[in-house]
Design an enzyme around this catalytic site. Structure first.
Site, PDB file in Angstrom:
ATOM      1  CG  ASN A 149       1.258   7.484  49.420  1.00 43.26           C
ATOM      2  OD1 ASN A 149       1.322   6.258  49.588  1.00 43.26           O
ATOM      3  ND2 ASN A 149       0.808   8.029  48.322  1.00 43.26           N
ATOM      4  CD  GLU A 246      -2.150  -0.013  41.404  1.00 41.01           C
ATOM      5  OE1 GLU A 246      -2.001   1.106  40.880  1.00 41.01           O
ATOM      6  OE2 GLU A 246      -3.069  -0.775  41.096  1.00 41.01           O
ATOM      7  CD  GLU A 458      -3.632  -2.223  44.511  1.00 37.10           C
ATOM      8  OE1 GLU A 458      -3.689  -1.014  44.800  1.00 37.10           O
ATOM      9  OE2 GLU A 458      -2.960  -3.055  45.142  1.00 37.10           O
TER      10      GLU A 458
HETATM   11  P1  NDP Z   1       9.460   2.995  47.310  1.00 35.77           P
HETATM   12  O1  NDP Z   1       9.480   2.526  45.906  1.00 35.77           O
HETATM   13  O2  NDP Z   1      10.695   3.560  47.871  1.00 35.77           O
HETATM   14  O3  NDP Z   1       9.027   1.813  48.295  1.00 35.77           O
HETATM   15  C1  NDP Z   1       7.816   1.095  48.143  1.00 35.77           C
HETATM   16  C2  NDP Z   1       7.916  -0.186  48.949  1.00 35.77           C
HETATM   17  O4  NDP Z   1       8.813  -1.091  48.294  1.00 35.77           O
HETATM   18  C3  NDP Z   1       8.478   0.006  50.365  1.00 35.77           C
HETATM   19  O5  NDP Z   1       7.846  -0.887  51.229  1.00 35.77           O
HETATM   20  C4  NDP Z   1       9.933  -0.333  50.149  1.00 35.77           C
HETATM   21  O6  NDP Z   1      10.611  -0.663  51.317  1.00 35.77           O
HETATM   22  C5  NDP Z   1       9.820  -1.507  49.203  1.00 35.77           C
HETATM   23  N1  NDP Z   1      11.036  -1.811  48.455  1.00 35.77           N
HETATM   24  C6  NDP Z   1      12.090  -1.016  48.204  1.00 35.77           C
HETATM   25  N2  NDP Z   1      13.009  -1.678  47.447  1.00 35.77           N
HETATM   26  C7  NDP Z   1      12.518  -2.918  47.234  1.00 35.77           C
HETATM   27  C8  NDP Z   1      13.000  -4.071  46.534  1.00 35.77           C
HETATM   28  N3  NDP Z   1      14.162  -4.080  45.905  1.00 35.77           N
HETATM   29  N4  NDP Z   1      12.227  -5.172  46.518  1.00 35.77           N
HETATM   30  C9  NDP Z   1      11.030  -5.196  47.147  1.00 35.77           C
HETATM   31  N5  NDP Z   1      10.524  -4.142  47.829  1.00 35.77           N
HETATM   32  C10 NDP Z   1      11.269  -3.012  47.879  1.00 35.77           C
HETATM   33  O7  NDP Z   1       8.246   4.023  47.390  1.00 35.77           O
HETATM   34  P2  NDP Z   1       7.872   4.996  48.585  1.00 35.77           P
HETATM   35  O8  NDP Z   1       7.534   4.204  49.799  1.00 35.77           O
HETATM   36  O9  NDP Z   1       8.909   6.056  48.685  1.00 35.77           O
HETATM   37  O10 NDP Z   1       6.507   5.630  48.042  1.00 35.77           O
HETATM   38  C11 NDP Z   1       6.482   6.631  47.104  1.00 35.77           C
HETATM   39  C12 NDP Z   1       6.295   6.089  45.709  1.00 35.77           C
HETATM   40  O11 NDP Z   1       5.164   5.239  45.680  1.00 35.77           O
HETATM   41  C13 NDP Z   1       6.018   7.162  44.688  1.00 35.77           C
HETATM   42  O12 NDP Z   1       6.717   6.892  43.504  1.00 35.77           O
HETATM   43  C14 NDP Z   1       4.528   7.034  44.442  1.00 35.77           C
HETATM   44  O13 NDP Z   1       4.120   7.507  43.198  1.00 35.77           O
HETATM   45  C15 NDP Z   1       4.324   5.579  44.587  1.00 35.77           C
HETATM   46  N6  NDP Z   1       2.936   5.312  44.907  1.00 35.77           N
HETATM   47  C16 NDP Z   1       2.136   4.728  43.969  1.00 35.77           C
HETATM   48  C17 NDP Z   1       0.799   4.528  44.215  1.00 35.77           C
HETATM   49  C18 NDP Z   1      -0.087   3.850  43.221  1.00 35.77           C
HETATM   50  O14 NDP Z   1      -1.097   3.305  43.631  1.00 35.77           O
HETATM   51  N7  NDP Z   1       0.215   3.866  41.933  1.00 35.77           N
HETATM   52  C19 NDP Z   1       0.189   4.961  45.481  1.00 35.77           C
HETATM   53  C20 NDP Z   1       1.133   5.502  46.416  1.00 35.77           C
HETATM   54  C21 NDP Z   1       2.453   5.693  46.120  1.00 35.77           C
HETATM   55  P3  NDP Z   1      11.189   0.527  52.273  1.00 35.77           P
HETATM   56  O15 NDP Z   1      10.753   1.827  51.747  1.00 35.77           O
HETATM   57  O16 NDP Z   1      10.586   0.211  53.562  1.00 35.77           O
HETATM   58  O17 NDP Z   1      12.654   0.424  52.252  1.00 35.77           O
END
Ligand code: NDP
Length: 484
Positions: A149, A246, A458
């Site tokens: 995002n 996060e 952070e």
């Molecule tokens: P995801 O949890 O799907 O993915 C986050 C990242 O983790 C991506 O790069 C993803 O790879 C990677 N990932 C997925 N599975 C694994 C694993 N088993 N081991 C290591 N890395 C992995 O989140 P989204 O990208 O869909 O983002 C949305 C989510 O992020 C929402 O829940 C939102 O609330 C949260 N978020 C939290 C924030 C915060 O600061 N608290 C800020 C922004 C978002 P890939 O997707 O490339 O497969």
């Protein structure tokens, strides 16, 4: 078509993946680039390069590191509009947001942590006959894993403090939005860091898992969903890495009867519809005191219906495209479940079709009323422009309901009563509480969640605690008293 791979040891390289994937402009369906995913050997090379470079970087003093971080900020700033346009193409967010919310915030982050680099310090502990002090030392190689995002902002929020504290980093952006993080990798290299200090590997969750389990990485910081956070933590357990998480949220925004109504509506809209509602801290559970419910809803619906959903590249647009057709389907499924459970759609609730909308993933900002606390739309993180409005009667009741969630990322409250503001801020179980505003995250303010929304912080000076480890040094100043 543009092709990207990895950024390892100061060079853009293809990487060993055999099946490239496309990154798509979600507003048009156009393919922006073909991305070659990393394989384990690429990750090993990135970690080895990072470990080498980190030795040199750690030996530089804070002022020298600060100079480099300021040069990164300058380069980001010089390329502000170009990077904002790239972010808009990759994420679908409107250009009315990106220059400030994405690029300026990244610039600000590097400038802030340039200052921090010069002020990292331990403590001295007064003990008679000895000198005891602590040193804050870098972990070594840190991994960063980003969500889609706020791609360049997330990459910056991890890279800047990590580097300021003397660490190296291997970063994996979301597979959906790799483009600006790749530009950032080049910018960091050109700013004069030791070759290999900042590396980027592309790919899906399996590449993220290679980082969270890698024995050469000492700390991992992930921004993503709660489910991913749990997987990363489990992956990190075997090598006992430090973790910063996060994660997601389902945050409450409480509007008390004495709130300024216009401000309360503004806050609720910002807390739900900015960046198509794809923000982790969003206040998606809006609790409104029963006495002002009708006036609040009347203004809220009127102003929401005036929002412009459209081409993200048009400066007049308020709401751009959702990140993907698959994500839009997921959000629409929640909308359908909310309707089926008996909640009332006051506005929105449908995907948009016709003209440019047929090429991308667009929906109208949606407001539900008559939502009960146990409905799925009231409990799950939807991560789209879907607000649920609830009524409440008294403070204790609303605080208990606001806290009745496994999440604890953020919360907000609108009131003119100073005592109530601080009392309720203290009672809310959240990493951040906004009073009479929402979703502002200045780099000086620590950011992170409690409960299942996260671990660690952070931003702010607090980030130093999570990008360094403490070493205690005890210096004996007298004779060694041995009993034998
Ligand atoms: P995801 O949890 O799907 O993915 C986050 C990242 O983790 C991506 O790069 C993803 O790879 C990677 N990932 C997925 N599975 C694994 C694993 N088993 N081991 C290591 N890395 C992995 O989140 P989204 O990208 O869909 O983002 C949305 C989510 O992020 C929402 O829940 C939102 O609330 C949260 N978020 C939290 C924030 C915060 O600061 N608290 C800020 C922004 C978002 P890939 O997707 O490339 O497969």
């Amino acid at each position: 078509m543009r092709e990207i791979g990895q950024f390892i040891d100061g060079t853009a390289v293809r990487g060993g993946g055999t099946t490239p994937f496309d990154t798509i402009d979600p507003a048009t369906g156009e393919t922006l680039a073909a991305v070659t995913p990393a394989i384990a050997a690429d990750v090993d090379r990135a970690v080895a390069a990072a470990a080498r470079a980190q030795q040199e970087w750690q030996a530089m003093d804070g002022a020298a590191r600060a100079e480099v971080l300021n040069r990164i900020a300058d380069a980001l700033s010089d390329r502000r509009m170009e990077l904002a346009e790239l972010e808009v193409a990759d994420t679908g967010k409107p250009i009315s947001e990106a220059p400030e919310a994405d690029i300026d915030s990244a610039v600000d982050c590097f400038r802030f942590f340039a200052g921090v680099a010069r002020s990292i310090r331990g403590e001295s502990i007064d003990l008679p006959g000895s000198l005891v002090y602590t040193r804050r030392e870098p972990w070594g190689v840190c991994a960063g894993i980003g969500a889609w995002n706020y791609p360049i902002q997330i990459a910056s929020w991890k890279a800047a403090p990590a580097l300021a504290c003397g660490n190296a980093m291997v970063f994996k952006p979301s597979e959906v939005t790799p483009l600006t993080a790749m530009e950032l990798a080049g910018i960091i290299h050109e700013a004069g860091v030791p070759k290999g200090l900042y590396n980027l590997v592309n790919g899906a969750g399996d590449v993220g898992a290679m980082l969270s389990t890698h024995p050469g990485i000492a700390k991992v910081s992930v921004t993503g969903s709660v489910a991913t956070g749990k997987r990363v933590m489990a992956g990190a357990a075997d090598t006992l890495k430090a973790v910063t998480m996060e994660l997601g949220g389902k945050s409450p925004l409480i509007v008390f009867a004495d709130a300024n109504l216009d401000d309360a509506v503004s806050a609720a809209m910002l807390a739900n519809f900015y960046t198509q509602g794809e923000i982790c801290t969003n206040g998606t559970r809006v609790f409104v005191h029963r006495s002002i419910r009708d006036a609040f809803l009347e203004q809220l619906v009127r102003r929401t219906e005036a929002m412009i959903v459209g081409d993200p590249k048009d400066p007049a647009t308020h709401v751009g495209a959702m990140i993907s057709a698959a994500h839009l389907d997921k959000v629409m499924d929640y909308v359908a479940k909310g309707k089926a459970a008996g909640a009332t759609v006051l506005t929105g609730g449908e995907r948009l079709t016709g003209g440019l909308f047929d090429r991308g993933a667009f929906m109208r900002p949606t407001i539900f009323a008559d939502v009960s606390d146990d409905m799925l739309i009231a409990r799950d993180e939807i991560f789209g422009p879907v607000m649920s409005v609830f009524d409440f009667d008294d403070e204790d009741e609303v605080v208990a309901r606001a806290n009745a969630t496994e999440f604890g990322l953020a919360a907000g409250l609108m009131t003119r009563d100073l005592s109530r503001a601080h009392r309720v801020a203290a009672a809310l179980q959240a990493g951040t509480v906004w009073v009479n505003t929402y979703n502002l995250t200045p780099i000086e303010m620590p950011f992170g969640g409690v409960k299942q929304s996260g671990l660690g912080r952070e931003n702010g000076h607090a980030a130093v605690d999570f990008y360094t480890r403490s070493k205690s040094v005890y210096v004996g100043l007298g004779p060694v008293e041995a009993p034998y």
